[in-house]
Design a protein around this motif. Sequence first.
Motif, PDB file in Angstrom:
ATOM      1  N   UNK A 124      31.580  40.503  31.220  1.00  0.00           N
ATOM      2  CA  UNK A 124      30.775  40.478  32.446  1.00  0.00           C
ATOM      3  C   UNK A 124      31.643  40.342  33.685  1.00  0.00           C
ATOM      4  N   UNK A 125      32.688  39.517  33.604  1.00  0.00           N
ATOM      5  CA  UNK A 125      33.594  39.379  34.743  1.00  0.00           C
ATOM      6  C   UNK A 125      34.235  40.715  35.074  1.00  0.00           C
ATOM      7  N   UNK A 177      31.694  43.124  36.571  1.00  0.00           N
ATOM      8  CA  UNK A 177      31.362  42.797  37.955  1.00  0.00           C
ATOM      9  C   UNK A 177      32.477  43.225  38.898  1.00  0.00           C
ATOM     10  N   UNK A 178      33.712  42.981  38.499  1.00  0.00           N
ATOM     11  CA  UNK A 178      34.850  43.330  39.361  1.00  0.00           C
ATOM     12  C   UNK A 178      34.940  44.835  39.558  1.00  0.00           C
ATOM     13  N   UNK A 217      32.136  46.031  41.641  1.00  0.00           N
ATOM     14  CA  UNK A 217      32.237  45.567  43.023  1.00  0.00           C
ATOM     15  C   UNK A 217      33.168  46.481  43.825  1.00  0.00           C
ATOM     16  N   UNK A 218      34.263  46.901  43.200  1.00  0.00           N
ATOM     17  CA  UNK A 218      35.182  47.809  43.902  1.00  0.00           C
ATOM     18  C   UNK A 218      34.461  49.108  44.251  1.00  0.00           C
ATOM     19  N   UNK A 241      32.022  48.549  47.114  1.00  0.00           N
ATOM     20  CA  UNK A 241      32.680  48.487  48.421  1.00  0.00           C
ATOM     21  C   UNK A 241      32.971  49.888  48.937  1.00  0.00           C
ATOM     22  N   UNK A 242      33.436  50.750  48.039  1.00  0.00           N
ATOM     23  CA  UNK A 242      33.724  52.122  48.476  1.00  0.00           C
ATOM     24  C   UNK A 242      32.457  52.819  48.936  1.00  0.00           C
ATOM     25  N   UNK A 245      31.157  51.687  52.373  1.00  0.00           N
ATOM     26  CA  UNK A 245      31.889  52.141  53.552  1.00  0.00           C
ATOM     27  C   UNK A 245      31.795  53.643  53.750  1.00  0.00           C
ATOM     28  N   UNK A 261      21.851  41.226  42.276  1.00  0.00           N
ATOM     29  CA  UNK A 261      23.043  40.595  42.822  1.00  0.00           C
ATOM     30  C   UNK A 261      23.947  41.610  43.507  1.00  0.00           C
ATOM     31  N   UNK A 311      25.247  42.377  47.471  1.00  0.00           N
ATOM     32  CA  UNK A 311      26.656  42.598  47.805  1.00  0.00           C
ATOM     33  C   UNK A 311      26.803  43.891  48.590  1.00  0.00           C
ATOM     34  N   UNK A 346      25.461  43.377  52.118  1.00  0.00           N
ATOM     35  CA  UNK A 346      26.355  42.558  52.945  1.00  0.00           C
ATOM     36  C   UNK A 346      27.549  43.373  53.400  1.00  0.00           C
ATOM     37  N   UNK A 347      28.131  44.116  52.464  1.00  0.00           N
ATOM     38  CA  UNK A 347      29.336  44.839  52.803  1.00  0.00           C
ATOM     39  C   UNK A 347      29.013  46.018  53.726  1.00  0.00           C
TER      40      UNK A 347
END
Lengths: 179, 240
Positions: free
Chosen positions: A119-120, A123-124, A127-128, A131-132, A135, A154, A158, A161-162
């Motif tokens: 899961x970690x 998520x990572x 998340x990357x 973010x892309x 933007x 969740x 994110x 927010x980003x």
Amino acid sequence: MSSYYDIDAILTDSQKVPCTFELTVPALGYVEGNAGQDIKQGTKVELPLWLGSMLAISQPAGSSPLVTLDLPSALSPRVINALKADPRTIDLRALAPHFYSLGSLMLELFEEDELVDVMTDTFKKRAAEIADQAHNPRGALGEGADFLRGLDENERQLFRASHDSAKAVKTWMTDVKKK
Amino acid sequence: MALPLPRGLTPPEVAFICEMELVTVIPRQRLDALELLGGPTPALRPPHRNNIPLWLALLLKRQRRANIVPPPWLQPAALSAILEFETKHAKDVFSPPPKLPPSADGSNMTSPPFLPSSTADAPPDALPYHWLELGEMLLNAAPDDFEEPDQVRRLMRDLREVRMAKLRAGVDVLDAGGGVKMNGVGGMEVAEGRAFIGGVIDGLRKIGASREQSRREGEADGGANGYGRTADYDDDEMDV
């Protein structure tokens, strides 16, 4: 920490988990659809997480627990293997709208070291990608649409927010130009 | 819940703080010293250069009473050198902030923002904290004071893209308790990245909460032997 009125926490708690009854309970048949009947020992029922975990943890009169809990289908080995292969292509929202919250609640009940790692990592990696996409102004409409539709709650926060912070900087830049 | 504003400073607030940075101007008209709360501004006598706060410089520039001298790091040559450093030499760290000048007795107590980093005698090889805001504002208010404003604008945009990509890539090395080295990241970049990075760390902490708890319990058991600290390290090695 999540507050008592946190709607996401409430929705996470109401997600169904598979439970097996260890005892025959009189007149509880309505939870599996035949009202007025007893619920038999060994019956599998999908119960909301808040009820299932309460029944599984409590041990009435020192005997064995009333039900045993299983991992929900969203955290089944099949899904975990798919997440290991490529986290970005999985539609987490279809599996569970609050995938990560459900996962972390289940991890409090089960000792699954591998699940934490998967899961970690998931998520990572996601998340990357989020973010892309946040933007990239065309990301939400073009090729990224499928990925964004599959975000869990969740991840949606994110993304928002980003996206908002990128937008705020852009707004400031255009405001400076107007002066 | 009361305020809909996100945590941290918004971009206009960061820009407002940036306006107290000192910049160098070449006055075109005389202006006596102004008695301000933050101390008097120097008396402006053309053609002598003086350092005044950015907000005053922008005001005078708009009234055509002064010209702004762009800081050395905002020249195309300096910017492209920094850009090359960011893309070729240091692929995962940010270019360092300007060095603090050594003082005579070695006890330097001044640092930015009390140290001018955007005046005409600033070091040309480092980006100060407010590089993005200051560059944008100068480019918009005083493009005629630059020799090649378009090239500066292009380099600034490239630099911003490169650094934001690095900031986003930083989440890969994050862990529930880990950190990213953010030395040299500017104020506006922090404002832009804060929501995302904070969200990722929160999410990772939530997922790792159960492991963290079992680690704590293990630590408490180890603490009974009087060595809580070593038990901690042992657990970390077990994870690898």
